[in-house]
Design a protein around this motif. Structure first.
Motif, PDB file in Angstrom:
ATOM      1  N   TYR A 124       0.837  -1.188   0.000  1.00 26.62           N
ATOM      2  CA  TYR A 124       0.000   0.000   0.000  1.00 26.62           C
ATOM      3  C   TYR A 124       0.882   1.251   0.000  1.00 26.62           C
ATOM      4  O   TYR A 124       1.990   1.246   0.542  1.00 26.62           O
ATOM      5  N   GLN A 125       0.335   2.317  -0.559  1.00 26.22           N
ATOM      6  CA  GLN A 125       0.954   3.632  -0.479  1.00 26.22           C
ATOM      7  C   GLN A 125       0.044   4.531   0.363  1.00 26.22           C
ATOM      8  O   GLN A 125      -1.157   4.625   0.095  1.00 26.22           O
ATOM      9  N   GLN A 126       0.626   5.159   1.396  1.00 24.32           N
ATOM     10  CA  GLN A 126      -0.168   6.060   2.238  1.00 24.32           C
ATOM     11  C   GLN A 126       0.478   7.437   2.199  1.00 24.32           C
ATOM     12  O   GLN A 126       1.510   7.684   2.841  1.00 24.32           O
ATOM     13  N   ILE A 127      -0.145   8.328   1.447  1.00 23.94           N
ATOM     14  CA  ILE A 127       0.310   9.713   1.374  1.00 23.94           C
ATOM     15  C   ILE A 127      -0.197  10.444   2.600  1.00 23.94           C
ATOM     16  O   ILE A 127      -1.289  10.153   3.111  1.00 23.94           O
ATOM     17  N   LEU A 128       0.579  11.402   3.090  1.00 24.53           N
ATOM     18  CA  LEU A 128       0.234  12.138   4.304  1.00 24.53           C
ATOM     19  C   LEU A 128      -1.183  12.703   4.221  1.00 24.53           C
ATOM     20  O   LEU A 128      -1.539  13.367   3.251  1.00 24.53           O
ATOM     21  N   GLY A 129      -1.975  12.391   5.227  1.00 30.30           N
ATOM     22  CA  GLY A 129      -3.342  12.903   5.283  1.00 30.30           C
ATOM     23  C   GLY A 129      -4.352  12.043   4.547  1.00 30.30           C
ATOM     24  O   GLY A 129      -5.528  12.405   4.467  1.00 30.30           O
ATOM     25  N   GLN A 130      -3.924  10.911   4.045  1.00 27.57           N
ATOM     26  CA  GLN A 130      -4.835  10.017   3.323  1.00 27.57           C
ATOM     27  C   GLN A 130      -4.761   8.607   3.878  1.00 27.57           C
ATOM     28  O   GLN A 130      -3.836   8.256   4.620  1.00 27.57           O
ATOM     29  N   GLY A 131      -5.745   7.804   3.503  1.00 26.85           N
ATOM     30  CA  GLY A 131      -5.713   6.409   3.885  1.00 26.85           C
ATOM     31  C   GLY A 131      -4.842   5.610   2.933  1.00 26.85           C
ATOM     32  O   GLY A 131      -4.465   6.095   1.859  1.00 26.85           O
ATOM     33  N   PRO A 132      -4.481   4.395   3.311  1.00 31.17           N
ATOM     34  CA  PRO A 132      -3.666   3.560   2.431  1.00 31.17           C
ATOM     35  C   PRO A 132      -4.368   3.257   1.110  1.00 31.17           C
ATOM     36  O   PRO A 132      -5.580   3.048   1.078  1.00 31.17           O
ATOM     37  N   LYS A 133      -3.588   3.228   0.040  1.00 37.72           N
ATOM     38  CA  LYS A 133      -4.092   2.877  -1.289  1.00 37.72           C
ATOM     39  C   LYS A 133      -3.356   1.639  -1.769  1.00 37.72           C
ATOM     40  O   LYS A 133      -2.126   1.607  -1.783  1.00 37.72           O
ATOM     41  N   LEU A 134      -4.108   0.618  -2.164  1.00 34.75           N
ATOM     42  CA  LEU A 134      -3.491  -0.629  -2.608  1.00 34.75           C
ATOM     43  C   LEU A 134      -2.732  -0.421  -3.908  1.00 34.75           C
ATOM     44  O   LEU A 134      -3.277   0.097  -4.886  1.00 34.75           O
ATOM     45  N   LEU A 135      -1.462  -0.827  -3.914  1.00 33.39           N
ATOM     46  CA  LEU A 135      -0.651  -0.768  -5.133  1.00 33.39           C
ATOM     47  C   LEU A 135      -0.655  -2.112  -5.844  1.00 33.39           C
ATOM     48  O   LEU A 135      -0.845  -2.184  -7.048  1.00 33.39           O
ATOM     49  N   ILE A 136      -0.412  -3.178  -5.087  1.00 31.25           N
ATOM     50  CA  ILE A 136      -0.311  -4.494  -5.703  1.00 31.25           C
ATOM     51  C   ILE A 136      -0.610  -5.562  -4.664  1.00 31.25           C
ATOM     52  O   ILE A 136      -0.329  -5.378  -3.479  1.00 31.25           O
ATOM     53  N   GLN A 137      -1.230  -6.645  -5.131  1.00 26.02           N
ATOM     54  CA  GLN A 137      -1.551  -7.788  -4.277  1.00 26.02           C
ATOM     55  C   GLN A 137      -1.006  -9.049  -4.917  1.00 26.02           C
ATOM     56  O   GLN A 137      -1.205  -9.297  -6.109  1.00 26.02           O
ATOM     57  N   PHE A 138      -0.298  -9.838  -4.109  1.00 26.33           N
ATOM     58  CA  PHE A 138       0.244 -11.121  -4.554  1.00 26.33           C
ATOM     59  C   PHE A 138      -0.506 -12.254  -3.870  1.00 26.33           C
ATOM     60  O   PHE A 138      -0.863 -12.168  -2.692  1.00 26.33           O
ATOM     61  N   GLN A 139      -0.739 -13.321  -4.604  1.00 22.64           N
ATOM     62  CA  GLN A 139      -1.193 -14.567  -4.030  1.00 22.64           C
ATOM     63  C   GLN A 139      -0.068 -15.563  -4.301  1.00 22.64           C
ATOM     64  O   GLN A 139       0.167 -15.931  -5.450  1.00 22.64           O
ATOM     65  N   ASN A 140       0.623 -15.980  -3.224  1.00 17.94           N
ATOM     66  CA  ASN A 140       1.871 -16.726  -3.359  1.00 17.94           C
ATOM     67  C   ASN A 140       2.829 -15.863  -4.198  1.00 17.94           C
ATOM     68  O   ASN A 140       3.101 -14.739  -3.809  1.00 17.94           O
ATOM     69  N   ASN A 141       3.320 -16.316  -5.325  1.00 18.00           N
ATOM     70  CA  ASN A 141       4.226 -15.464  -6.088  1.00 18.00           C
ATOM     71  C   ASN A 141       3.583 -14.904  -7.343  1.00 18.00           C
ATOM     72  O   ASN A 141       4.271 -14.334  -8.202  1.00 18.00           O
ATOM     73  N   GLY A 142       2.256 -15.016  -7.447  1.00 14.96           N
ATOM     74  CA  GLY A 142       1.542 -14.472  -8.589  1.00 14.96           C
ATOM     75  C   GLY A 142       0.825 -13.183  -8.260  1.00 14.96           C
ATOM     76  O   GLY A 142       0.355 -12.998  -7.147  1.00 14.96           O
ATOM     77  N   VAL A 143       0.746 -12.283  -9.249  1.00 12.96           N
ATOM     78  CA  VAL A 143       0.073 -11.003  -9.061  1.00 12.96           C
ATOM     79  C   VAL A 143      -1.442 -11.173  -9.236  1.00 12.96           C
ATOM     80  O   VAL A 143      -1.899 -11.698 -10.255  1.00 12.96           O
ATOM     81  N   VAL A 144      -2.208 -10.739  -8.225  1.00  7.23           N
ATOM     82  CA  VAL A 144      -3.667 -10.797  -8.279  1.00  7.23           C
ATOM     83  C   VAL A 144      -4.236  -9.479  -8.782  1.00  7.23           C
ATOM     84  O   VAL A 144      -5.164  -9.456  -9.589  1.00  7.23           O
ATOM     85  N   ASP A 145      -3.664  -8.370  -8.301  1.00  6.81           N
ATOM     86  CA  ASP A 145      -4.178  -7.053  -8.654  1.00  6.81           C
ATOM     87  C   ASP A 145      -3.036  -6.055  -8.641  1.00  6.81           C
ATOM     88  O   ASP A 145      -2.377  -5.892  -7.620  1.00  6.81           O
ATOM     89  N   ASP A 146      -2.768  -5.430  -9.758  1.00  7.17           N
ATOM     90  CA  ASP A 146      -1.796  -4.342  -9.813  1.00  7.17           C
ATOM     91  C   ASP A 146      -2.364  -3.173 -10.585  1.00  7.17           C
ATOM     92  O   ASP A 146      -1.633  -2.397 -11.216  1.00  7.17           O
ATOM     93  N   SER A 147      -3.697  -3.035 -10.541  1.00  5.30           N
ATOM     94  CA  SER A 147      -4.374  -2.019 -11.337  1.00  5.30           C
ATOM     95  C   SER A 147      -4.013  -0.593 -10.935  1.00  5.30           C
ATOM     96  O   SER A 147      -4.141   0.326 -11.739  1.00  5.30           O
ATOM     97  N   GLN A 148      -3.578  -0.368  -9.695  1.00  5.18           N
ATOM     98  CA  GLN A 148      -3.239   0.980  -9.256  1.00  5.18           C
ATOM     99  C   GLN A 148      -1.730   1.175  -9.112  1.00  5.18           C
ATOM    100  O   GLN A 148      -1.295   2.158  -8.509  1.00  5.18           O
ATOM    101  N   LEU A 149      -0.962   0.285  -9.665  1.00  4.76           N
ATOM    102  CA  LEU A 149       0.499   0.408  -9.620  1.00  4.76           C
ATOM    103  C   LEU A 149       0.957   1.207 -10.843  1.00  4.76           C
ATOM    104  O   LEU A 149       0.677   0.812 -11.983  1.00  4.76           O
ATOM    105  N   PRO A 150       1.660   2.326 -10.635  1.00  3.44           N
ATOM    106  CA  PRO A 150       2.189   3.101 -11.777  1.00  3.44           C
ATOM    107  C   PRO A 150       3.334   2.329 -12.437  1.00  3.44           C
ATOM    108  O   PRO A 150       4.496   2.470 -12.068  1.00  3.44           O
TER     109      PRO A 150
END
Lengths: 116, 114
Positions: free
Chosen positions: A35-61
C-alpha cells in the motif's frame, strides 16, 4: 508470532533516483499487499500477490513502480525513477488467505520515503 | 470508483469525553473494517462488521454497520489519552477470483488530552 517486517524504516532520496523496499510477511501467509499512504490520506493498494503471482496491480504506476515476490515469501517494491509525489509511507501487509469476509490483514510498520 | 468519506477528519478532546466517527459511502460493501494507526506504525485491525445493522462492542468502543451496508460509525465512550491515533475505516469490495480488496477512507485523527 513475529509480525510483518519491513526495511528500511526511513529513506531519503533525490528525485530521479531509484529506491527499493523489502517486506517479510508473517510466516505461512499466502497473500501479500503493498500500500501507499500519502500524508493525510488512507492507504491505497498498489499491488496484491497470491503466493508469487500477481492478483491485482491495477493501481500500480507501472512506468516507474515494480514489485516481485520470488518464491512466494519475501517481496520487494522498487521505484525507478522516483518523483516528488512518491513521498509517502509504503506499507506491506499479509493475510493467511485472500481477503474474504473476516480475513485479517496484518500490516508492517511501513517505510517512510521522502523524495527531495 | 468506491469512496469512503470519514468525518470529522480531526478531533481534539479532553479525557473522559465521548465521540463518534462516521464513515459513509454511496457503495455497498460486503464488510467494513475499522483500524487504528499510531504514529510510525502500520494500521491495526480493531473490528470487522459484516451484517447490515450489526453492532459490535470492544471495551469502550462501539461499532455499527448501517442497515444498507454503506456506512458505519465508531463511538468511543470516556476517551483516554491511549485512544489517540488515526482511525481508518475500510470497506471490502468484491474483486476477482472470489476475493476482495479494501478501500480505505482518509481517516480521523484523534487527540485525547489528559
Amino acid at each position: 508470532e513475529a509480525g510483518v517486517a519491513q526495511s528500511p524504516r526511513y529513506k531519503i532520496i533525490e528525485k530521479r533516483q531509484s529506491v527499493a523496499f523489502w517486506c517479510n510477511p508473517i510466516s505461512g501467509h499466502a497473500t501479500l499487499y503493498w500500500y501507499q499512504q500519502i500524508l493525510g490520506q488512507g492507504p491505497k493498494l498498489l499491488i496484491q500477490f497470491q503466493n508469487n503471482g500477481v492478483v491485482d496491480d491495477s493501481q500500480l504506476p507501472k512506468d516507474r513502480f515494480s514489485a516481485e515476490r520470488l518464491k512466494g515469501v519475501d517481496s520487494t517494491l522498487k521505484i525507478q525513477p522516483a518523483k516528488l509525489e512518491d513521498s509517502a509511507v509504503y506499507l506491506c501487509a499479509s493475510s493467511l488467505n485472500p481477503l474474504r469476509g473476516s480475513e485479517t490483514q496484518y500490516f508492517g510498520p511501513g517505510t517512510r520515503l521522502l523524495v527531495l | 470508483t468506491q469512496l469512503l468519506e470519514q468525518s470529522p477528519q480531526f478531533l481534539s478532546i479532553q479525557e473522559g469525553e465521548n465521540l463518534t466517527v462516521y464513515c459513509n459511502s454511496s457503495s455497498v460493501f460486503s464488510s467494513l473494517q475499522w483500524y487504528r494507526q499510531e504514529p510510525g506504525e502500520g494500521p491495526v485491525l480493531l473490528v470487522t462488521v459484516v451484517t447490515g445493522g450489526e453492532v459490535k462492542k470492544l471495551k469502550r468502543l462501539t461499532f455499527q454497520f448501517g442497515d444498507a451496508r454503506k456506512d458505519s460509525s465508531l463511538h468511543i465512550t470516556a476517551a483516554q489519552p491511549g485512544d489517540t491515533g488515526l482511525y481508518l475505516c475500510a470497506g471490502a469490495a468484491e474483486f476477482q477470483g472470489g476475493s476482495e480488496k479494501l478501500v480505505f477512507g482518509k481517516g480521523m485523527k484523534l487527540t485525547v488530552n489528559p
